[in-house]
Design a protein around this motif. Structure first.
Motif, short mmCIF file in Angstrom:
data_model
loop_
_atom_site.label_atom_id
_atom_site.label_comp_id
_atom_site.label_asym_id
_atom_site.label_seq_id
_atom_site.Cartn_x
_atom_site.Cartn_y
_atom_site.Cartn_z
N ILE A 52 0.85 -1.20 0.00
CA ILE A 52 0.00 0.00 0.00
C ILE A 52 0.88 1.25 0.00
O ILE A 52 0.62 2.20 -0.74
N ARG A 53 1.93 1.25 0.82
CA ARG A 53 2.84 2.40 0.84
C ARG A 53 3.54 2.56 -0.50
O ARG A 53 3.71 3.68 -1.00
N ALA A 54 3.94 1.46 -1.12
CA ALA A 54 4.61 1.52 -2.41
C ALA A 54 3.67 2.06 -3.49
O ALA A 54 4.07 2.85 -4.34
N GLU A 55 2.41 1.65 -3.43
CA GLU A 55 1.43 2.13 -4.41
C GLU A 55 1.19 3.63 -4.25
O GLU A 55 1.10 4.37 -5.24
N GLU A 56 1.10 4.09 -3.01
CA GLU A 56 0.93 5.52 -2.78
C GLU A 56 2.14 6.30 -3.27
O GLU A 56 2.00 7.39 -3.83
N GLY B 83 2.30 9.19 -6.21
CA GLY B 83 2.94 10.49 -6.02
C GLY B 83 3.94 10.80 -7.12
O GLY B 83 3.98 11.93 -7.63
N TYR B 84 4.73 9.80 -7.49
CA TYR B 84 5.70 10.01 -8.57
C TYR B 84 4.98 10.27 -9.90
O TYR B 84 5.40 11.11 -10.68
N ALA B 85 3.90 9.55 -10.14
CA ALA B 85 3.14 9.75 -11.38
C ALA B 85 2.56 11.16 -11.44
O ALA B 85 2.60 11.82 -12.49
#
Length: 113
Positions: free
Chosen positions: A35-39, A43-45
Motif C-alpha cells: 500500500i505504501r509503495a502504491e501511494e 505520487g511520482y506519477a
C-alpha cells in the motif's frame, strides 16, 4: 493411547495455530508495504504529470514566440511575450491538474455572458 493421541493432536493444533498467526502477520506487513509503495508510485506519477504539463506549456510558448519573431521580424519581443504567456499557462495547468483551481461549470459560464 487415545489420550496420547489427543495430546499430540492438541500440540499440533497449537503449533499450526501459531504458524498460521505468524503467516497472517507477515502477510499484513507485506500488504502494508504494498500500500505504501502504491501511494509512492501515485505520487511520482503526479509529479511527472505536473512537471511535464508545466514544461510543455513553456516550450510551446517559446516555440510560438520564436516562430512569430521569425515570420514577423519582431525579434525578441514575440519570444519574450509568448514565453511569459507559456509560463503563465503552465502554472495554470499545474494548478488545475492538482485541483487547486477548477474550471468553471458550463452553467456558470452562461451566467456571466
Amino acid at each position: 493411547m487415545t489420550e496420547d493421541r489427543d495430546d499430540s493432536l492438541e500440540e499440533r493444533r497449537k503449533r499450526l495455530g501459531a504458524e498460521i498467526a505468524s503467516v497472517r502477520k507477515e502477510a499484513e506487513i507485506e500488504e502494508a508495504g504494498e500500500i505504501r509503495a502504491e501511494e509512492s508510485r501515485k505520487g511520482y506519477a503526479m509529479a511527472v504529470k505536473l512537471s511535464s504539463e508545466f514544461i510543455s506549456a513553456i516550450i510551446v510558448g517559446g516555440l510560438l514566440g520564436y516562430l512569430l519573431d521569425w515570420l514577423a521580424g519582431t525579434s525578441p519581443w514575440g519570444l519574450i511575450v509568448l514565453l511569459l504567456l507559456g509560463f503563465c499557462a503552465g502554472v495554470l495547468n499545474v494548478l488545475r491538474a492538482s485541483g487547486k483551481v477548477t474550471t468553471p461549470h458550463p452553467i456558470d459560464r452562461d451566467v456571466h455572458k
